[in-house]
Motif scaffolding. Structure first.
Motif, mmCIF file in Angstrom:
data_model
loop_
_atom_site.group_PDB
_atom_site.id
_atom_site.type_symbol
_atom_site.label_atom_id
_atom_site.label_comp_id
_atom_site.label_asym_id
_atom_site.label_seq_id
_atom_site.Cartn_x
_atom_site.Cartn_y
_atom_site.Cartn_z
ATOM 1 N N GLN A 358 -5.823 -11.393 -7.545
ATOM 2 C CA GLN A 358 -6.897 -11.208 -6.570
ATOM 3 C C GLN A 358 -7.215 -12.475 -5.776
ATOM 4 O OE1 GLN A 358 -10.217 -9.455 -8.702
ATOM 5 N NE2 GLN A 358 -9.295 -7.415 -8.640
ATOM 6 N N LEU A 362 -1.682 -9.681 -6.204
ATOM 7 C CA LEU A 362 -2.208 -8.738 -7.192
ATOM 8 C C LEU A 362 -1.170 -8.541 -8.292
ATOM 9 C CD1 LEU A 362 -3.725 -6.030 -4.779
ATOM 10 C CD2 LEU A 362 -4.955 -7.856 -5.983
ATOM 11 N N ASN A 375 -3.870 -1.084 -7.946
ATOM 12 C CA ASN A 375 -3.743 -2.206 -7.014
ATOM 13 C C ASN A 375 -3.409 -1.727 -5.610
ATOM 14 O OD1 ASN A 375 -4.326 -4.434 -8.656
ATOM 15 N ND2 ASN A 375 -2.283 -4.442 -9.526
ATOM 16 N N THR A 378 -6.511 -0.490 -4.068
ATOM 17 C CA THR A 378 -7.382 -1.612 -3.693
ATOM 18 C C THR A 378 -7.081 -2.067 -2.277
ATOM 19 O OG1 THR A 378 -7.628 -2.402 -5.967
ATOM 20 C CG2 THR A 378 -7.998 -4.013 -4.228
#
Length: 422
Positions: A358, A362, A375, A378
């Motif tokens: 992050q 990732l 991920n 995200t």
């Protein structure tokens, strides 16, 4: 006067009859390092995608005025390409009729080739013998032998011991992954450490592992990271559109676990497209998986692409995904980070040395499609993260000085240390 003339004649004869210097002594006198680089993976003919990192290191070393590089690699199914004589000289060895020279250079290397075509086992003894004889032929004229991979290192170490030439061996991920479970791997690396001058690793985790398992040889083990070409640093940051463009690059073999990536993409068709670059024995199964998962319109298989095409491919995509189960320090991750691309990668020791979760990329648990999908989502929910992660990733490359020029300098210094240790 007669005595003086006699002395001059005697001294002249002494100089004339002085024995020729050994290659090592001659190199020290000229301050030139003559290297035989042995490898089972190298682009020995045009458009072959094989050992790109070995090729890039050889090219970087060959650009240094104090280093002369000669490559020794197995021959392939097509005639050898011309050497890039300004940077290195390419030598190959034959071990079978040309159409059967398939042990090396293909996706997955020798282990995958033997599994796919069992008849190739017939050529293994000739392969080893030819490699050994050619290493002697070319190696005895050099001052350093630099072996890539453990199996090549064993052959090079034997020659180095016989010819009294220092040997440096570079180990990568596949060389060490089975160290704790394979007697053969432990024997190979122990032999290599005993008979080599130095052994290098491409990540620090491998360095620590070798020092832990072989404490008596810890002084011989060092870490030299691979580099990345400057052209990746010149690429512009990504600007994601409505559909985030993913790219995955690697041989289509089980260890790369592309199936994990395809499973993770199920149900996210509207958010992502994926380009897979590479070829290998898993291709048919992966193509069938895209049909089963309803991803045919989202996934493109490009096949193998030349190394020169990778910068443009990364430039056309937003995110690199690495789904491997094991790696050393994958160059494709270095290249994507240098290109300012966000990287999603499985948690591997060599990758975790580069990426902080992050912050500069990732990370997810290897072989866990749910973790990978999390991920991916995200990024789809926060596309503005992509250029931010990419910028941080590029800064990691810049701050650590991970260039091929720097890598070549480290190896040049290691060669000099090896010559002094002889």
């Amino acid at each position: 006067m007669e005595t003086r003339k006699t002395k001059v004649i005697v001294h002249s004869r002494i100089r004339a009859e002085k024995p020729a210097m050994s290659p090592v002594a001659e190199t020290r006198a000229k301050k030139t390092i003559s290297v035989l680089m042995t490898t089972t993976s190298f682009p020995v003919y045009k458009n072959l995608i094989s050992g790109p990192f070995v090729h890039q290191l050889a090219t970087a070393l060959g650009q240094k005025p104090e280093v002369e590089v000669e490559i020794l690699a197995p021959d392939g199914v097509f005639p050898k390409t011309e050497s890039n004589k300004t940077q290195y000289t390419l030598r190959t060895f034959r071990y079978a009729p040309r159409r059967w020279q398939r042990l090396a250079h293909f996706p997955g290397g020798i282990p995958v080739a033997l599994k796919k075509i069992p008849l190739l086992w017939l050529f293994v003894p000739v392969f080893i013998l030819s490699f050994l004889l050619k290493t002697v032929q070319y190696g005895r004229k050099k001052t350093i032998i630099h072996a890539n991979w453990a199996s090549t290192g064993v052959i090079s170490a034997l020659v180095g011991r016989f010819c009294r030439i220092p040997v440096c061996a570079t180990l990568r991920g596949a060389d060490v992954t089975s160290l704790g479970s394979s007697i053969w791997t432990r024997w190979t690396i122990r032999f290599l450490l005993t008979n080599s001058t130095y052994v290098t690793t491409v990540n620090r985790a491998m360095e620590s592992q070798l020092k832990h398992h072989f404490p008596h040889h810890a002084h011989k083990v060092t870490h030299i990271p691979n580099g990345v070409s400057d052209q990746f640093l010149k690429l512009t940051p990504p600007t994601p559109g409505k559909r985030i463009k993913l790219i995955a690059i690697g041989s289509l073999i089980p260890r790369k676990s592309f199936t994990t990536l395809l499973i993770a993409l199920r149900g996210t068709e509207r958010a992502f497209s994926l380009t897979i670059v590479g070829d290998g024995p898993e291709k048919e199964a992966l193509v069938n998986a895209t049909k089963e998962y309803g991803l045919v319109s989202n996934v493109t298989f490009l096949g193998n692409q030349p190394a020169t095409a990778i910068p443009n491919l990364l430039n056309d995509h937003d995110v690199l995904v690495l789904s491997s189960l094991s790696e050393g320090r994958p160059n494709v991750v270095l290249e994507a980070m240098a290109a300012g691309r966000a990287v999603i990668s499985s948690k591997l020791p060599g990758v975790e040395e580069l990426i902080e979760h992050q912050v500069s990329g990732l990370l997810y648990s290897a072989a866990d499609p749910d973790s990978l999908r999390e991920n991916l989502l995200t990024l789809s929910n926060n596309p503005s993260l992509i250029p931010l992660l990419g910028k941080a990733a590029r800064n990691v490359i810049l701050n650590q000085g991970l260039t091929w020029e720097a890598s070549a300098l480290h190896y040049t210094n290691l060669y000099r240390r090896a010559l002094k240790a002889l």
